[in-house]
Design an enzyme around this catalytic site. Structure first.
Site, PDB file in Angstrom:
ATOM      1  N   HIS A  75       2.941   4.784   5.803  1.00 22.77           N
ATOM      2  CA  HIS A  75       2.334   3.518   5.172  1.00 22.77           C
ATOM      3  C   HIS A  75       1.796   2.391   5.584  1.00 22.77           C
ATOM      4  CE1 HIS A  75       5.234   2.593   2.246  1.00 22.77           C
ATOM      5  NE2 HIS A  75       5.421   3.872   2.415  1.00 22.77           N
ATOM      6  N   ASP A 192      10.420  -0.578   5.045  1.00 23.90           N
ATOM      7  CA  ASP A 192       8.928   0.944   4.305  1.00 23.90           C
ATOM      8  C   ASP A 192       8.511   0.037   3.912  1.00 23.90           C
ATOM      9  OD1 ASP A 192       8.587   2.893   2.284  1.00 23.90           O
ATOM     10  OD2 ASP A 192      10.389   1.972   0.467  1.00 23.90           O
ATOM     11  N   GLU A 226       0.178   4.575  -0.970  1.00 21.87           N
ATOM     12  CA  GLU A 226       2.049   5.446  -0.520  1.00 21.87           C
ATOM     13  C   GLU A 226       2.882   4.999  -2.240  1.00 21.87           C
ATOM     14  OE1 GLU A 226       6.254   6.570  -0.270  1.00 21.87           O
ATOM     15  OE2 GLU A 226       5.128   4.740  -0.591  1.00 21.87           O
ATOM     16  N   GLU A 227       2.781   3.023  -2.073  1.00 20.64           N
ATOM     17  CA  GLU A 227       3.987   2.567  -3.129  1.00 20.64           C
ATOM     18  C   GLU A 227       3.715   3.132  -4.826  1.00 20.64           C
ATOM     19  OE1 GLU A 227       7.060   1.656  -2.103  1.00 20.64           O
ATOM     20  OE2 GLU A 227       6.237   1.015  -0.448  1.00 20.64           O
ATOM     21  N   ASP A 247       8.860   8.347   7.075  1.00 19.59           N
ATOM     22  CA  ASP A 247       8.535   7.002   6.072  1.00 19.59           C
ATOM     23  C   ASP A 247      10.526   6.761   6.435  1.00 19.59           C
ATOM     24  OD1 ASP A 247       8.420   5.210   3.874  1.00 19.59           O
ATOM     25  OD2 ASP A 247       7.090   6.773   2.941  1.00 19.59           O
ATOM     26  N   HIS A 327      14.329  -0.236  -1.138  1.00 19.73           N
ATOM     27  CA  HIS A 327      13.287  -1.248  -2.342  1.00 19.73           C
ATOM     28  C   HIS A 327      13.691  -3.123  -2.212  1.00 19.73           C
ATOM     29  CE1 HIS A 327      10.129   1.823  -4.371  1.00 19.73           C
ATOM     30  NE2 HIS A 327      10.288   1.547  -2.869  1.00 19.73           N
TER      31      HIS A 327
END
Length: 349
Positions: A75, A192, A226-227, A247, A327
Site C-alpha cells: 500500500h 510502512d 490500507e491505513e 507490508d 507508525h
C-alpha cells in the site's frame, strides 16, 4: 542466501532504494493519494506493463503467467492528519488519519494541503510549547487535544487562516525525514508501506528484464486505503486464488524478527493466516537459504485481511521486511529488503 537469489537481490537493490526515496518524497496520507498513484502508474508503464487505476485510486498490474492466480499487495497510503478546527488565534486542531500517534509527531515539520490545491508549511507543537514559559510542559499528556499545528504564514486569526484557503478537511502531510546510512540502515517515516511498494516495483522490473516465465498468474495491487482498513476490499480479480500482503514485518519485544530479515506473519489481530500458504512461504525461504522469522503480530491488520473480510474467496498470507518503531520514525535495513525480494522471487517462481 542461495547464490542466484543473492545476485538478483544485488542487481535490483539500487533500483528499489531509488524508488523508495522517490515514493517517500510524494505526500500520500490516506485519502490524498492521487499523486503517488500517478507516479506508480507512470513507472509501471515505463517498465513495460499496462497498469490500470482502480475506482478507489489504487494501481493494479498484470505481471503475466497463468493458472493458480495470486494477487500480491502493498500500500502507498500513509499515516497523516487532517484539519479538524481553525482556532481563533490561527492555530489548527488536528484529527489523525490512520493510527497516527500524537507522541510521535510533536515538533515535526509538515505541509498543509488545502481542498483547492494550495500548500503551506507548518510545524506540529505542543500547545504553549516554550519550556521557559510553560511550567507544566513535562507533565502534559500528548494527545490531539494538546498538540496543534502552527502555520509558517502571517495568519494570527481564524479569518486570516480561512483567507489562505485552509479549512476543516485540509490534509496535513508530515515530512518523512528519509535517510539511508552507509551501514545499510533505512530510516524514515512511512516505510510502512512504501518500502514494500518499492520492493514490488523491483520485482516487476526483475520479471520484465529477465524475461521470467512465471509459474503462476501474478497480479500486483498497490492499494491506497490500507491505513484505514479497506485498501484491498475491492479490485480482486475473480480468478485470484491467493492474496499475499507485502507490508512491514514487526520488530519488537516478544518477536523474533529483526530489521535484517523477512518476516512471515503467522497470525495477527484478525486471526491466523492460511496454513498451506504459510507452509509454502516457509519452505520457499528454507530452500532459498533466506533469512526469515515467523511471528505473531498482536496489533495488526493487513490488506489480505481486508480482502477476505470483503468476501474474497482465496487463501491469504503476509510477509514483509523487518521494520522497527512502526507508525513512528521507522527503521529497516538493506538486508531486510533483500530477503523480502528473495522470498518473492523464490515463492512466485
Amino acid at each position: 542466501m542461495e547464490e542466484n537469489l543473492q545476485k538478483a537481490c544485488d542487481k535490483y537493490m539500487d533500483y528499489i532504494l531509488e524508488q523508495l526515496k522517490a515514493l517517500l518524497a510524494i505526500d500520500s496520507p490516506t485519502g490524498y493519494t492521487g499523486q503517488v498513484s500517478e507516479y506508480l502508474t507512470a513507472e509501471y508503464t515505463r517498465l513495460g506493463y499496462a497498469p490500470t487505476r482502480t475506482k478507489k485510486g489504487g494501481v493494479l498490474v498484470d505481471l503475466g503467467g497463468s493458472g493458480n492466480a495470486v494477487m500480491v499487495m502493498a500500500h502507498a497510503d500513509t499515516l497523516g492528519a487532517m484539519v479538524a478546527e481553525v482556532k481563533d488565534g490561527g492555530r489548527l486542531r488536528l484529527t489523525p488519519l490512520g493510527g497516527l500517534n500524537a507522541n510521535n509527531v510533536e515538533t515535526e515539520n509538515c505541509t498543509v494541503r488545502t481542498l483547492d490545491g494550495r500548500c503551506y508549511e507548518g510545524t506540529i507543537q505542543l500547545m504553549d510549547a516554550s519550556l521557559h514559559v510553560n511550567g507544566k510542559y513535562q507533565e502534559t499528556d500528548r494527545s490531539f487535544d494538546t498538540i496543534e499545528l502552527l502555520l509558517d504564514a502571517p495568519a494570527a486569526s481564524k479569518e486570516e487562516v480561512l483567507a489562505l484557503g485552509i479549512t476543516n478537511g485540509s490534509y496535513v502531510c508530515i515530512d518523512p525525514r528519509t535517510r539511508i546510512t552507509e551501514s545499510g540502515y533505512i530510516k524514515s517515516r512511512f516505510l510502512d508501506d512504501k518500502l514494500s511498494t518499492a520492493i514490488l516495483l523491483g520485482y516487476a522490473r526483475y520479471v520484465k528484464e529477465e524475461g521470467v516465465k512465471l509459474s503462476r498468474k501474478v497480479y500486483q495491487h498497490i492499494t491506497v486505503f490500507e491505513e484505514v482498513g479497506h485498501g484491498a476490499c475491492g479490485s480482486v480479480p475473480e480468478e485470484v486464488e491467493e492474496v499475499l500482503s507485502v507490508d512491514m514485518g514487526c520488530v519488537g519485544n516478544g518477536l523474533e524478527c529483526t530489521e535484517r530479515q523477512v518476516s512471515i506473519c503467522v497470525k495477527d489481530s484478525h486471526g491466523p493466516y492460511h496454513y498451506e500458504t504459510l507452509q509454502a512461504l516457509v519452505q520457499a525461504a528454507r530452500d532459498g537459504g533466506i533469512d526469515f522469522a515467523t511471528d505473531v503480530y498482536p496489533h495488526y491488520g493487513s490488506d489480505a485481511d481486508a480482502a477476505l473480510d470483503a468476501g474474497a474467496y482465496a487463501r491469504h498470507g503476509l510477509i514483509g521486511p523487518g521494520v522497527y518503531a512502526s507508525h513512528g520514525y521507522e527503521r529497516s535495513h538493506r538486508d531486510g529488503v533483500g530477503n523480502t525480494f528473495a522470498l518473492l522471487k523464490a515463492y512466485l517462481g
